[in-house]
Design an enzyme around this catalytic site. Structure first.
Site, PDB file in Angstrom:
ATOM      1  N   ALA A  54       0.809  -1.226   0.000  1.00 17.49           N
ATOM      2  CA  ALA A  54       0.000   0.000   0.000  1.00 17.49           C
ATOM      3  C   ALA A  54       0.839   1.272   0.000  1.00 17.49           C
ATOM      4  CB  ALA A  54      -0.926  -0.007   1.212  1.00 17.49           C
ATOM      5  N   SER A  55       2.122   1.157   0.308  1.00 23.17           N
ATOM      6  CA  SER A  55       2.958   2.359   0.305  1.00 23.17           C
ATOM      7  C   SER A  55       3.489   2.653  -1.099  1.00 23.17           C
ATOM      8  CB  SER A  55       4.155   2.145   1.245  1.00 23.17           C
ATOM      9  OG  SER A  55       4.873   0.979   0.835  1.00 23.17           O
ATOM     10  N   ASP A  57       3.751   2.797  -5.558  1.00 23.73           N
ATOM     11  CA  ASP A  57       3.307   3.656  -6.650  1.00 23.73           C
ATOM     12  C   ASP A  57       1.913   3.277  -7.177  1.00 23.73           C
ATOM     13  OD1 ASP A  57       3.978   5.547  -8.851  1.00 23.73           O
ATOM     14  OD2 ASP A  57       3.845   3.725 -10.064  1.00 23.73           O
ATOM     15  N   LYS A 225     -10.083  -1.143 -20.000  1.00 23.67           N
ATOM     16  CA  LYS A 225     -10.254   0.144 -20.684  1.00 23.67           C
ATOM     17  C   LYS A 225     -11.535   0.130 -21.514  1.00 23.67           C
ATOM     18  CE  LYS A 225      -5.379   1.394 -20.662  1.00 23.67           C
ATOM     19  NZ  LYS A 225      -5.199   2.699 -20.039  1.00 23.67           N
ATOM     20  N   HIS A 283      -0.654  -6.840 -22.600  1.00 23.86           N
ATOM     21  CA  HIS A 283      -1.694  -5.901 -23.042  1.00 23.86           C
ATOM     22  C   HIS A 283      -2.029  -6.034 -24.542  1.00 23.86           C
ATOM     23  CE1 HIS A 283      -1.015  -4.329 -19.152  1.00 23.86           C
ATOM     24  NE2 HIS A 283      -0.092  -3.431 -19.432  1.00 23.86           N
ATOM     25  N   LYS A 372       3.212  -2.983 -31.963  1.00 23.65           N
ATOM     26  CA  LYS A 372       4.343  -2.055 -31.777  1.00 23.65           C
ATOM     27  C   LYS A 372       4.167  -1.363 -30.438  1.00 23.65           C
ATOM     28  CE  LYS A 372       4.334   1.853 -34.365  1.00 23.65           C
ATOM     29  NZ  LYS A 372       4.613   2.838 -35.439  1.00 23.65           N
ATOM     30  N   LYS A 375       8.587   3.137 -25.405  1.00 25.30           N
ATOM     31  CA  LYS A 375       8.666   4.219 -24.407  1.00 25.30           C
ATOM     32  C   LYS A 375       9.518   5.340 -24.986  1.00 25.30           C
ATOM     33  CE  LYS A 375       7.748   1.621 -20.260  1.00 25.30           C
ATOM     34  NZ  LYS A 375       6.698   2.395 -19.616  1.00 25.30           N
ATOM     35  N   LEU A 423     -13.809   5.538 -39.124  1.00 27.25           N
ATOM     36  CA  LEU A 423     -13.571   4.748 -40.330  1.00 27.25           C
ATOM     37  C   LEU A 423     -13.194   5.717 -41.433  1.00 27.25           C
ATOM     38  CD1 LEU A 423     -13.808   2.016 -41.842  1.00 27.25           C
ATOM     39  CD2 LEU A 423     -16.203   2.580 -42.260  1.00 27.25           C
ATOM     40  N   ARG A 508       9.853   8.734 -33.356  1.00 26.72           N
ATOM     41  CA  ARG A 508       8.817   7.719 -33.649  1.00 26.72           C
ATOM     42  C   ARG A 508       9.361   6.303 -33.575  1.00 26.72           C
ATOM     43  NH1 ARG A 508       4.085   9.266 -36.342  1.00 26.72           N
ATOM     44  NH2 ARG A 508       3.840  11.518 -36.535  1.00 26.72           N
TER      45      ARG A 508
HETATM   46  N1  LIG Z   1       3.272   1.139 -11.037  1.00 27.61           N
HETATM   47  C1  LIG Z   1       2.620   0.773 -12.107  1.00 27.61           C
HETATM   48  O1  LIG Z   1       2.155   1.604 -12.904  1.00 27.61           O
HETATM   49  C2  LIG Z   1       2.393  -0.671 -12.404  1.00 27.61           C
HETATM   50  C3  LIG Z   1       2.791  -1.661 -11.536  1.00 27.61           C
HETATM   51  N2  LIG Z   1       2.541  -2.968 -11.827  1.00 27.61           N
HETATM   52  C4  LIG Z   1       2.912  -4.035 -10.901  1.00 27.61           C
HETATM   53  O2  LIG Z   1       2.226  -3.815  -9.678  1.00 27.61           O
HETATM   54  C5  LIG Z   1       3.025  -4.169  -8.575  1.00 27.61           C
HETATM   55  C6  LIG Z   1       3.236  -2.958  -7.694  1.00 27.61           C
HETATM   56  O3  LIG Z   1       3.790  -1.909  -8.451  1.00 27.61           O
HETATM   57  P1  LIG Z   1       4.438  -0.618  -7.777  1.00 27.61           P
HETATM   58  O4  LIG Z   1       3.518  -0.046  -6.775  1.00 27.61           O
HETATM   59  O5  LIG Z   1       4.903   0.221  -8.903  1.00 27.61           O
HETATM   60  O6  LIG Z   1       5.678  -1.236  -7.049  1.00 27.61           O
HETATM   61  P2  LIG Z   1       6.621  -0.580  -5.964  1.00 27.61           P
HETATM   62  O7  LIG Z   1       8.002  -0.825  -6.413  1.00 27.61           O
HETATM   63  O8  LIG Z   1       6.221   0.812  -5.655  1.00 27.61           O
HETATM   64  O9  LIG Z   1       6.378  -1.564  -4.748  1.00 27.61           O
HETATM   65  C7  LIG Z   1       5.180  -1.577  -3.970  1.00 27.61           C
HETATM   66  C8  LIG Z   1       5.582  -1.732  -2.521  1.00 27.61           C
HETATM   67  O10 LIG Z   1       6.205  -3.000  -2.341  1.00 27.61           O
HETATM   68  C9  LIG Z   1       7.233  -2.892  -1.354  1.00 27.61           C
HETATM   69  N3  LIG Z   1       8.499  -3.322  -1.928  1.00 27.61           N
HETATM   70  C10 LIG Z   1       9.211  -2.725  -2.906  1.00 27.61           C
HETATM   71  N4  LIG Z   1      10.311  -3.419  -3.201  1.00 27.61           N
HETATM   72  C11 LIG Z   1      10.303  -4.486  -2.385  1.00 27.61           C
HETATM   73  C12 LIG Z   1      11.174  -5.598  -2.211  1.00 27.61           C
HETATM   74  N5  LIG Z   1      12.264  -5.749  -2.942  1.00 27.61           N
HETATM   75  N6  LIG Z   1      10.841  -6.525  -1.280  1.00 27.61           N
HETATM   76  C13 LIG Z   1       9.732  -6.396  -0.554  1.00 27.61           C
HETATM   77  N7  LIG Z   1       8.866  -5.356  -0.681  1.00 27.61           N
HETATM   78  C14 LIG Z   1       9.146  -4.426  -1.586  1.00 27.61           C
HETATM   79  C15 LIG Z   1       7.306  -1.431  -0.977  1.00 27.61           C
HETATM   80  O11 LIG Z   1       6.553  -1.264   0.239  1.00 27.61           O
HETATM   81  P3  LIG Z   1       7.191  -1.431   1.680  1.00 27.61           P
HETATM   82  O12 LIG Z   1       8.668  -1.245   1.567  1.00 27.61           O
HETATM   83  O13 LIG Z   1       6.502  -0.395   2.485  1.00 27.61           O
HETATM   84  O14 LIG Z   1       6.803  -2.830   2.042  1.00 27.61           O
HETATM   85  C16 LIG Z   1       6.584  -0.694  -2.062  1.00 27.61           C
HETATM   86  O15 LIG Z   1       5.958   0.462  -1.620  1.00 27.61           O
HETATM   87  C17 LIG Z   1       4.315  -4.715  -9.168  1.00 27.61           C
HETATM   88  O16 LIG Z   1       4.181  -6.091  -9.321  1.00 27.61           O
HETATM   89  C18 LIG Z   1       4.382  -4.052 -10.532  1.00 27.61           C
HETATM   90  O17 LIG Z   1       5.128  -4.786 -11.431  1.00 27.61           O
HETATM   91  C19 LIG Z   1       1.858  -3.337 -12.940  1.00 27.61           C
HETATM   92  C20 LIG Z   1       1.428  -2.400 -13.830  1.00 27.61           C
HETATM   93  C21 LIG Z   1       1.679  -0.997 -13.678  1.00 27.61           C
HETATM   94  O1  LIG Z   2       1.334  -2.138 -17.448  1.00 29.15           O
HETATM   95  C1  LIG Z   2       1.896  -1.117 -17.792  1.00 29.15           C
HETATM   96  O2  LIG Z   2       1.156  -0.134 -18.314  1.00 29.15           O
HETATM   97  C2  LIG Z   2       1.629   1.203 -18.302  1.00 29.15           C
HETATM   98  C3  LIG Z   2       0.757   1.969 -19.288  1.00 29.15           C
HETATM   99  O3  LIG Z   2      -0.568   1.946 -18.834  1.00 29.15           O
HETATM  100  P1  LIG Z   2      -1.578   3.083 -19.293  1.00 29.15           P
HETATM  101  O4  LIG Z   2      -2.879   2.634 -18.766  1.00 29.15           O
HETATM  102  O5  LIG Z   2      -1.087   4.358 -18.684  1.00 29.15           O
HETATM  103  O6  LIG Z   2      -1.510   3.138 -20.769  1.00 29.15           O
HETATM  104  C4  LIG Z   2       3.081   1.290 -18.698  1.00 29.15           C
HETATM  105  O7  LIG Z   2       3.542   2.614 -18.512  1.00 29.15           O
HETATM  106  C5  LIG Z   2       3.884   0.360 -17.813  1.00 29.15           C
HETATM  107  O8  LIG Z   2       5.244   0.350 -18.242  1.00 29.15           O
HETATM  108  C6  LIG Z   2       3.348  -1.036 -17.870  1.00 29.15           C
HETATM  109  O9  LIG Z   2       3.960  -1.811 -16.847  1.00 29.15           O
END
Ligand SMILES: NC(=O)C1=CN([C@@H]2O[C@H](COP(=O)(O)OP(=O)(O)OC[C@H]3O[C@@H](n4cnc5c(N)ncnc54)[C@H](OP(=O)(O)O)[C@@H]3O)[C@@H](O)[C@H]2O)C=CC1
Ligand SMILES: O=C1O[C@H](COP(=O)(O)O)[C@@H](O)[C@H](O)[C@H]1O
Length: 533
Positions: A54-55, A57, A225, A283, A372, A375, A423, A508
């Site tokens: 929960a902490s 991204d 979506k 996706h 295709k 980033k 279209l 591109r």
């Molecule tokens: N961010 C995005 O846009 C997207 C993310 N995902 C997937 O969703 C999941 C979460 O993403 P996101 O929030 O970006 O990830 P984060 O890297 O922000 O990790 C989420 C939380 O997990 C804990 N954490 C991070 N690294 C570790 C570690 N090495 N070991 C144990 N705990 C760890 C941390 O909390 P704490 O230290 O407080 O425990 C952190 O706040 C991932 O599997 C990611 O691949 C998928 C699609 C898009």
């Molecule tokens: O799953 C992912 O999606 C995002 C793009 O999602 P969007 O809804 O903003 O189009 C991408 O940035 C990320 O790398 C990937 O892990």
């Protein structure tokens, strides 16, 4: 108008429940059989949504805002509460402050928004703990049970918003120590679901030790979506499209994902995966499966997913000759991928890829499906482009110039931003002469539906989990089929240390993508500047 109190029986009693929180349950489902209540009888059931990580991204950016939006719209059960769990130490108050900054209200329904935010936050709780030890989960269970105490049945959703290395520990501990003993427990798993066929199988087996397939919700947020959900509606509820949906009329199909920012901040994660695993294998392939599958027997989740599996299994395994990989380099003050401090020096990870895929069935034999994704490109958008065949014996050829491609019909489904379906048709330029030009039959969502604020994909998907609807989630055999298509290629790229073609940040993408398309007589449709709006 949605009202903040529409969920409103207030919080369940905080009196401690009579729960033995020292003993861990060994089976997740055991409680359900003891109660003779309908599965989603919200008059007698509570719902706890637990976000592990929960902490992080994703929790802040997507999950809590989506939960709030559902709460605000009155779409969650009256007895709902939300729990954050992570290692970071935080009080409930600090947690509420953290998520308060992420909550927004829809542009066109701001009524009583602040009040709703306040009541939502009062239902949010935080438990600190590690993922690989039971103690934190035992405490979490105690706190959840306290909130759920006034209801005979407690349903629980766990969202694994954590890195994959802790998926299994966290699932095991959540299952053993914090699953519901009186209602259902569902677990949402975020990608990555492994790195290849073997690791995905290992993950599946690991999850299977604690959960039944029925409990697992593998999320692919692109399926949530609006325009992707509409894809099957467009195909199967309009008699004008389905007859055209085959090799007889379609020359090629393009599924394009473009982002105008780099890996900033996510390089550590990204480098282990690359754009093929991050976007294409999940996706874009999911979009392709929905696009190309046969009509399902019904709208039932299993019928839809069975059709997707069928078409995935009809696809040819991607060959290394049909792929172009790229990596962005610096341009002016825009950094190169390798400038990201979280990326290993000299990394060959691809930030761009173009792939040609083929489906070996009667409907699609010989039609190139070009995917295709990249980033750090010039713009952010995602779209499907369907290019139809040239008009045979075209009466108007002399009025159209020699570039046949410029005058073929093209159906564009713009997934984001500015959702649209249009279209491209040939039309007489009004007036006395006979001049032809390309025009659009154009459905722009913003003007057609006054919807400049569509629900986020996570809202739809979270609501589906609450309702037990699995149509938009990935089934185990689908995942296996998807990995089977890409694993040989991914291994070959790694083994042969294939150097990605460099492209400037903001461009591109690499020229190689054009050669790949040209090999199949295709021109990428997104090169036309006039399609931008
Ligand atoms: N961010 C995005 O846009 C997207 C993310 N995902 C997937 O969703 C999941 C979460 O993403 P996101 O929030 O970006 O990830 P984060 O890297 O922000 O990790 C989420 C939380 O997990 C804990 N954490 C991070 N690294 C570790 C570690 N090495 N070991 C144990 N705990 C760890 C941390 O909390 P704490 O230290 O407080 O425990 C952190 O706040 C991932 O599997 C990611 O691949 C998928 C699609 C898009
Ligand atoms: O799953 C992912 O999606 C995002 C793009 O999602 P969007 O809804 O903003 O189009 C991408 O940035 C990320 O790398 C990937 O892990």
């Amino acid at each position: 108008a949605p009202v903040a109190t529409s969920n409103g029986n207030g919080l369940a009693s905080t009196n401690a429940a009579d729960v033995d929180n020292k003993l861990c349950a060994s089976s997740l489902d055991q409680g359900c059989q003891d109660y003779n209540l309908p599965v989603n009888d919200w008059a007698h059931s509570s719902l706890s949504v637990v976000v592990l990580g929960a902490s992080g991204d994703l929790a802040k950016k997507k999950i809590f805002p989506a939960l709030f939006a559902l709460y605000y719209e009155g779409l969650l059960p009256p007895n709902v509460q939300f729990f954050g769990y992570a290692r970071t130490k935080m009080t409930d108050v600090a947690f509420r402050e953290m998520i308060a900054g992420t909550l927004t209200c829809r542009v066109n329904s701001r009524e009583r928004c602040l009040e709703a935010q306040e009541t939502f936050l009062q239902r949010c709780f935080y438990q600190a703990g590690s993922y690989d030890q039971q103690q934190g989960f035992i405490s979490l269970n105690t706190r959840m049970s306290g909130q759920e105490a006034s209801m005979p049945r407690a349903n629980r959703i766990f969202f694994l918003s954590i890195p994959p290395n802790v998926f299994l520990d966290a699932t095991g501990n959540a299952a053993d120590c914090a699953s519901s003993r009186t209602g259902w427990t569902r677990v949402i798993v975020e990608k990555p679901f492994g790195r290849d066929s073997d690791s995905s199988k290992e993950l599946a087996e690991g999850l299977g030790r604690h959960l039944s397939e029925e409990q697992i919700y593998r999320i692919d947020h692109y399926l949530g979506k609006e325009l992707i959900e509409n894809l099957t509606v467009l195909r199967f509820s309009n008699s004008v499209f389905e007859p055209l949906w085959s090799r007889q009329h379609i020359r090629n199909v393009q599924v394009i994902f473009s982002e105008n920012f780099g890996t900033e901040g996510r390089g550590g994660y990204f480098d282990r995966y690359g754009i093929i695993r991050d976007v294409i294998q999940n996706h874009l392939l999911q979009i392709l499966a929905l696009f190309a599958m046969e009509q399902p027997v019904s709208l039932d989740a299993e019928d839809i997913r069975s059709e997707k599996v069928k078409v995935l299994r009809s696809m040819k395994v991607v060959s290394a000759e049909d792929v172009v990989v790229g990596q962005y380099r610096a341009k002016g003050n825009l950094p190169a991928y390798l400038d990201d401090s979280t990326v290993p020096v000299g990394s060959l990870t691809e930030t761009f890829a173009a792939v040609a895929m083929f489906i070996d069935n009667a409907r699609w034999d010989g039609v190139p499906f070009l995917l295709k994704a990249g980033k750090a490109l010039h713009k952010r958008y995602a779209e499907i482009r369907v290019q139809f065949r040239h008009v045979p014996g075209n009466l108007y050829r002399s009025k159209q110039g020699s570039n046949l491609d410029a005058h073929t019909n093209e159906l564009v489904i713009r997934i984001q931003p500015k959702e649209a379906i249009y279209l491209k048709i040939n039309n007489k330029v009004p007036g006395l002469g006979l001049r032809l030009d390309t025009s659009r039959l154009d459905l722009q969502y913003q003007s057609a539906f006054a919807s400049n604020d569509l629900p986020d994909a996570y809202e739809r998907l979270l609501l589906d989990v609450v309702n037990g609807d699995k149509r938009l989630f990935i089934r185990a055999d689908e995942l296996e089929a998807a990995w089977n298509l890409y694993t040989p290629l991914l291994h070959a790229l790694e083994k042969n240390k294939v150097a990605p073609e460099l492209y400037p940040y903001g461009s591109r993408g690499p020229v190689g993508a054009h050669y790949l398309a040209a090999k199949y007589g295709v021109r990428w449709g997104d090169l036309n500047e006039d399609d931008d709006e």
